[in-house]
Write a protein that holds these residues in place. Structure first.
Motif, mmCIF file in Angstrom:
data_model
loop_
_atom_site.group_PDB
_atom_site.id
_atom_site.type_symbol
_atom_site.label_atom_id
_atom_site.label_comp_id
_atom_site.label_asym_id
_atom_site.label_seq_id
_atom_site.Cartn_x
_atom_site.Cartn_y
_atom_site.Cartn_z
ATOM 1 N N HIS A 68 0.833 -1.206 0.000
ATOM 2 C CA HIS A 68 0.000 0.000 0.000
ATOM 3 C C HIS A 68 0.865 1.251 0.000
ATOM 4 N N SER A 69 1.922 1.231 0.806
ATOM 5 C CA SER A 69 2.821 2.378 0.892
ATOM 6 C C SER A 69 4.120 1.942 1.566
ATOM 7 N N PHE A 70 5.130 2.775 1.480
ATOM 8 C CA PHE A 70 6.389 2.476 2.180
ATOM 9 C C PHE A 70 7.182 3.756 2.374
ATOM 10 N N THR A 71 8.108 3.708 3.322
ATOM 11 C CA THR A 71 9.019 4.829 3.523
ATOM 12 C C THR A 71 10.354 4.290 3.999
ATOM 13 N N VAL A 88 7.089 -0.849 5.590
ATOM 14 C CA VAL A 88 6.070 -1.127 4.569
ATOM 15 C C VAL A 88 4.692 -1.193 5.213
ATOM 16 N N ARG A 99 -4.698 -3.349 7.101
ATOM 17 C CA ARG A 99 -3.303 -3.204 6.689
ATOM 18 C C ARG A 99 -2.390 -3.510 7.863
ATOM 19 N N GLU A 111 7.719 -1.111 -5.225
ATOM 20 C CA GLU A 111 6.724 -0.373 -6.003
ATOM 21 C C GLU A 111 5.367 -0.543 -5.355
ATOM 22 N N ILE A 112 4.642 0.562 -5.191
ATOM 23 C CA ILE A 112 3.279 0.497 -4.672
ATOM 24 C C ILE A 112 2.479 -0.483 -5.522
#
Ligand SMILES: [Zn+2]
Length: 141
Positions: A68-71, A88, A99, A111-112
């Motif tokens: 879904h997203s990451f940083t 993640v 999630r 990659e999203i």
């Protein structure tokens, strides 16, 4: 992982979250559901936000998901978590709006929307952590 640093071990017998770790010991990923209306109660709680009932049950869910997203974390905040590492946020397959968070070492090229899967890590005696990783190998930056 730095071998000189004691890893942080989660509390696995808390009444609200213990079902997650109990399932993990069986190498299952579990989410808390309302025992009355079957709403996912995530984060886990004893009271249902949808139907108002008390009472829940843990149930195994898919060990696959999508990113879904990451940083990427570059600033170290604890010796047990050397930087860089990547946080993640993963949508569990088959469960809308549930999630889970995970971490990966380094700066993998993510990659999203990519397929993710759970790996079960034995981190201490009787403590197993479900950890998300890309379903297919990826390069690192
Ligand atoms: Zn309910």
């Amino acid at each position: 992982v730095n071998a000189d640093v004691t890893p942080l071990i989660p509390v696995v017998d808390d009444p609200d979250t213990g079902g997650f770790f109990e399932a993990a010991r069986r190498h299952e990923l579990a989410v808390c559901f309302c025992a009355s209306c079957d709403a996912a109660l995530h984060l886990p709680r004893a009271y249902c936000h949808r139907c108002g009932a008390w009472g829940n049950a843990w149930r195994a869910v898919a060990v696959t998901g999508t990113l879904h997203s990451f940083t990427i974390v570059e600033h170290q905040v604890h010796p047990a978590f050397p930087v860089p590492y990547t946080i993640v946020l993963v949508d569990i397959d088959g469960l809308a709006d549930v999630r889970l968070i995970g971490d990966l070492p380094g700066r993998p090229l993510l990659e999203i929307g990519m397929a993710m899967r759970v790996r079960f890590d034995d981190v201490a005696d009787g403590v197993v952590l479900p950890r998300w990783e890309p379903a297919a190998p990826v390069a690192s930056a």
